[in-house]
Design a protein around this motif. Sequence first.
Motif, PDB file in Angstrom:
ATOM      1  N   ASN A 180       0.794  -1.200   0.101  1.00 15.86           N
ATOM      2  CA  ASN A 180       0.042  -0.038   0.068  1.00 15.86           C
ATOM      3  C   ASN A 180       0.799   1.443  -0.076  1.00 15.86           C
ATOM      4  OD1 ASN A 180      -2.775  -1.004   0.229  1.00 15.86           O
ATOM      5  ND2 ASN A 180      -1.928  -2.075   1.929  1.00 15.86           N
ATOM      6  N   ASP A 181       2.152   1.381  -0.616  1.00 17.98           N
ATOM      7  CA  ASP A 181       2.830   2.425  -0.666  1.00 17.98           C
ATOM      8  C   ASP A 181       1.910   3.464  -1.466  1.00 17.98           C
ATOM      9  OD1 ASP A 181       4.746   4.332  -1.305  1.00 17.98           O
ATOM     10  OD2 ASP A 181       6.100   2.925  -2.261  1.00 17.98           O
ATOM     11  N   PRO A 182       2.008   4.647  -0.738  1.00 16.95           N
ATOM     12  CA  PRO A 182       1.344   5.950  -1.282  1.00 16.95           C
ATOM     13  C   PRO A 182       1.801   6.597  -2.582  1.00 16.95           C
ATOM     14  CG  PRO A 182       2.822   6.459   0.813  1.00 16.95           C
ATOM     15  CD  PRO A 182       2.571   5.153   0.684  1.00 16.95           C
ATOM     16  N   LYS A 183       3.142   6.125  -3.004  1.00 19.57           N
ATOM     17  CA  LYS A 183       3.642   6.563  -4.184  1.00 19.57           C
ATOM     18  C   LYS A 183       2.692   5.911  -5.318  1.00 19.57           C
ATOM     19  CE  LYS A 183       8.296   6.990  -2.596  1.00 19.57           C
ATOM     20  NZ  LYS A 183       9.754   6.149  -2.858  1.00 19.57           N
ATOM     21  N   ARG A 184       1.756   4.935  -5.190  1.00 18.02           N
ATOM     22  CA  ARG A 184       1.111   4.142  -6.120  1.00 18.02           C
ATOM     23  C   ARG A 184      -0.304   5.121  -6.350  1.00 18.02           C
ATOM     24  NH1 ARG A 184       1.766  -2.202  -4.983  1.00 18.02           N
ATOM     25  NH2 ARG A 184       3.869  -2.098  -5.245  1.00 18.02           N
ATOM     26  N   LEU A 185      -0.693   6.000  -5.252  1.00 19.66           N
ATOM     27  CA  LEU A 185      -1.781   6.541  -5.599  1.00 19.66           C
ATOM     28  C   LEU A 185      -1.749   7.732  -6.457  1.00 19.66           C
ATOM     29  CD1 LEU A 185      -2.627   6.659  -1.534  1.00 19.66           C
ATOM     30  CD2 LEU A 185      -3.887   5.289  -3.100  1.00 19.66           C
ATOM     31  N   TYR A 221      -6.343   3.770   5.686  1.00 23.91           N
ATOM     32  CA  TYR A 221      -4.972   4.424   6.267  1.00 23.91           C
ATOM     33  C   TYR A 221      -4.299   3.276   7.169  1.00 23.91           C
ATOM     34  CZ  TYR A 221      -1.427   6.674   9.279  1.00 23.91           C
ATOM     35  OH  TYR A 221      -0.513   6.983   9.843  1.00 23.91           O
ATOM     36  N   ALA A 222      -5.199   2.373   8.260  1.00 18.55           N
ATOM     37  CA  ALA A 222      -4.296   1.387   8.836  1.00 18.55           C
ATOM     38  C   ALA A 222      -3.861   0.551   8.155  1.00 18.55           C
ATOM     39  CB  ALA A 222      -5.544   0.878  10.108  1.00 18.55           C
ATOM     40  N   LYS A 223      -4.629   0.083   7.042  1.00 21.46           N
ATOM     41  CA  LYS A 223      -4.093  -1.054   6.293  1.00 21.46           C
ATOM     42  C   LYS A 223      -2.828  -0.558   5.571  1.00 21.46           C
ATOM     43  CE  LYS A 223      -8.759  -2.997   5.244  1.00 21.46           C
ATOM     44  NZ  LYS A 223      -9.677  -3.452   4.178  1.00 21.46           N
ATOM     45  N   ALA A 224      -2.772   0.717   5.157  1.00 16.72           N
ATOM     46  CA  ALA A 224      -1.689   1.169   4.410  1.00 16.72           C
ATOM     47  C   ALA A 224      -0.686   1.323   5.285  1.00 16.72           C
ATOM     48  CB  ALA A 224      -2.030   2.527   3.553  1.00 16.72           C
ATOM     49  N   ASP A 225      -0.726   1.592   6.469  1.00 19.98           N
ATOM     50  CA  ASP A 225       0.236   1.905   7.719  1.00 19.98           C
ATOM     51  C   ASP A 225       0.981   0.777   8.030  1.00 19.98           C
ATOM     52  OD1 ASP A 225       1.740   3.344   9.138  1.00 19.98           O
ATOM     53  OD2 ASP A 225       0.393   3.242  10.908  1.00 19.98           O
ATOM     54  N   GLY A 226       0.117  -0.318   7.541  1.00 19.83           N
ATOM     55  CA  GLY A 226       0.660  -1.716   8.343  1.00 19.83           C
ATOM     56  C   GLY A 226       0.177  -2.003   9.661  1.00 19.83           C
TER      57      GLY A 226
END
Length: 102
Positions: free
Chosen positions: A32-37, A93-98
Amino acid sequence: MQHVSRFALLVSFVALVGLAMRLSRFASAAFNDPKRLPAPTADSPVRHEPGAEGCADVVGRMLPEAMRGVAEAHGRSLARTTIIGVYASYDNYAKADGTRPC
């Protein structure tokens, strides 16, 4: 002697489960790297998921001042551009944050 081997087996199992949980969280955050958004503009460091466009716009307006404050507090600017991820819900956000499994 038999109790010692059972204890060692139990400790090994608990350690393995703990390692698996940490690896799962790491994989979730890496996936879920934010660079992909998508970004609001081509040169924007703010990325957002669908449904968070309005919030990403607000964050984008606040970001230059916030980054100046960080640079002043540290006495220098950051070495590279920081990517800011904006999510539509706390769960995403929690999923993306791990911190929460996918």
